[in-house]
Scaffold this active site. Structure first.
Site, short mmCIF file in Angstrom:
data_model
loop_
_atom_site.label_atom_id
_atom_site.label_comp_id
_atom_site.label_asym_id
_atom_site.label_seq_id
_atom_site.Cartn_x
_atom_site.Cartn_y
_atom_site.Cartn_z
CG ASP A 51 -26.94 53.41 55.86
OD1 ASP A 51 -26.81 52.41 55.15
OD2 ASP A 51 -26.99 53.38 57.09
CG ASN A 76 -19.39 49.10 51.99
OD1 ASN A 76 -19.55 50.24 51.57
ND2 ASN A 76 -20.06 48.64 53.04
C1 FPP Z 1 -25.18 51.88 51.89
O1 FPP Z 1 -26.49 51.31 51.90
C2 FPP Z 1 -24.80 52.19 50.52
C3 FPP Z 1 -23.71 51.65 49.88
C4 FPP Z 1 -22.80 50.68 50.53
C5 FPP Z 1 -23.40 51.97 48.48
C6 FPP Z 1 -23.75 53.33 47.99
C7 FPP Z 1 -23.53 53.35 46.53
C8 FPP Z 1 -24.33 53.92 45.59
C9 FPP Z 1 -25.49 54.78 45.90
C10 FPP Z 1 -24.06 53.70 44.14
C11 FPP Z 1 -22.69 54.10 43.70
C12 FPP Z 1 -22.42 55.53 43.96
C13 FPP Z 1 -21.71 56.34 43.16
C14 FPP Z 1 -21.45 57.74 43.52
C15 FPP Z 1 -21.16 55.85 41.91
P1 FPP Z 1 -26.68 49.85 52.50
O2 FPP Z 1 -26.46 48.87 51.41
O3 FPP Z 1 -25.80 49.67 53.69
O4 FPP Z 1 -28.19 49.89 52.92
P2 FPP Z 1 -28.85 49.15 54.18
O5 FPP Z 1 -28.21 49.74 55.41
O6 FPP Z 1 -30.29 49.52 54.06
O7 FPP Z 1 -28.59 47.69 54.03
#
Ligand code: FPP
Length: 225
Positions: free
Chosen positions: A2, A50
């Protein structure tokens, strides 16, 4: 994993660049976990919820997943990492699905560490799926409801055959489970790190493992003498 969006926002960048930066942390953490002798590493990469993000962010995340699968397959295989992808994979578009299948096929048999990538996954959906699978077996006369215990239920989950997680690391300071592995986390130790995922490195992983090693795990029982 996150904090990608906040990492990008703080730099005045679009959110997808936070996710792209997050891939570097995935490599850091895989390397760190291998060095620490961790046998199973599970990453929550994309939740069922998501899918409701803006279409361009979903497309960017699927693109990164495809890129990751194509770019990392050889190195993960060399390192003995066996990749499994768990979740409702039918929702993933065909080109990404093919890339995902390639990394799963290409790393099969690795014995150093198992890497679970949770994609299009949510804990409640997993529990509901398990309930349906078991109900179906009952309807077919293959299972008596009285036989449904912890072990039988666990076998109906995506994580069939794997131990429950010892440690859950939540980055970016959020104190929530966010629909992750609801059944499996029953006695898992929680470590909340304030670090945003793109800044999370092997030292942060080791700090979490150190913290875990100081815990007294009682599983609801009294302390051992
Ligand atoms: C949450 O941060 C993260 C995600 C929804 C995506 C995570 C994906 C990756 C790191 C890339 C793909 C991974 C692999 C293993 C191929 P957020 O967007 O909710 O952050 P925020 O809470 O700060 O808005």
């Amino acid at each position: 994993m996150d904090g990608n969006g906040r990492w990008a926002n703080r730099r005045g960048l679009p959110r997808h660049l936070g996710h792209r930066e997050g891939i570097k942390s995935v490599r850091e953490v895989v390397e760190g976990a291998l060095d620490a002798g961790i046998q199973v590493l599970t990453l929550f990469a994309f939740s069922t919820e998501n899918w409701d993000r803006p279409p361009q962010e979903v497309t960017a995340l699927m693109g990164l997943l495809k890129l990751y699968a194509l770019k990392e397959r050889i190195e993960l295989r060399r390192q003995g990492v066996e990749v499994h992808v768990l979740g409702d994979l039918d929702r993933i578009e065909p080109a990404t699905r093919r890339a995902v299948d390639t990394i799963v096929d290409g790393t099969r048999g690795g014995t150093a560490m198992r890497l679970n990538l949770m994609i299009s996954y949510s804990g409640r959906a997993e529990v509901l799926r398990a309930a349906r699978l078991l109900a179906e077996r009952v309807r077919e006369g293959d299972l008596d409801p009285d036989e449904i215990d912890d072990a039988v239920f666990s076998e109906a989950l995506f994580t069939d055959g794997q131990p429950d997680p010892d440690l859950l690391i939540r980055t970016s300071g959020e104190h929530r489970i966010s629909n992750f592995m609801l059944w499996q986390l029953a006695y898992t130790e929680l470590h909340i790190s304030p670090v945003l995922w793109p800044d999370f490195d092997r030292e942060d992983l080791f700090a979490a493992v150190d913290d875990y090693q100081k815990r007294d795990r009682r599983f609801g029982r009294v302390p051992s003498a």
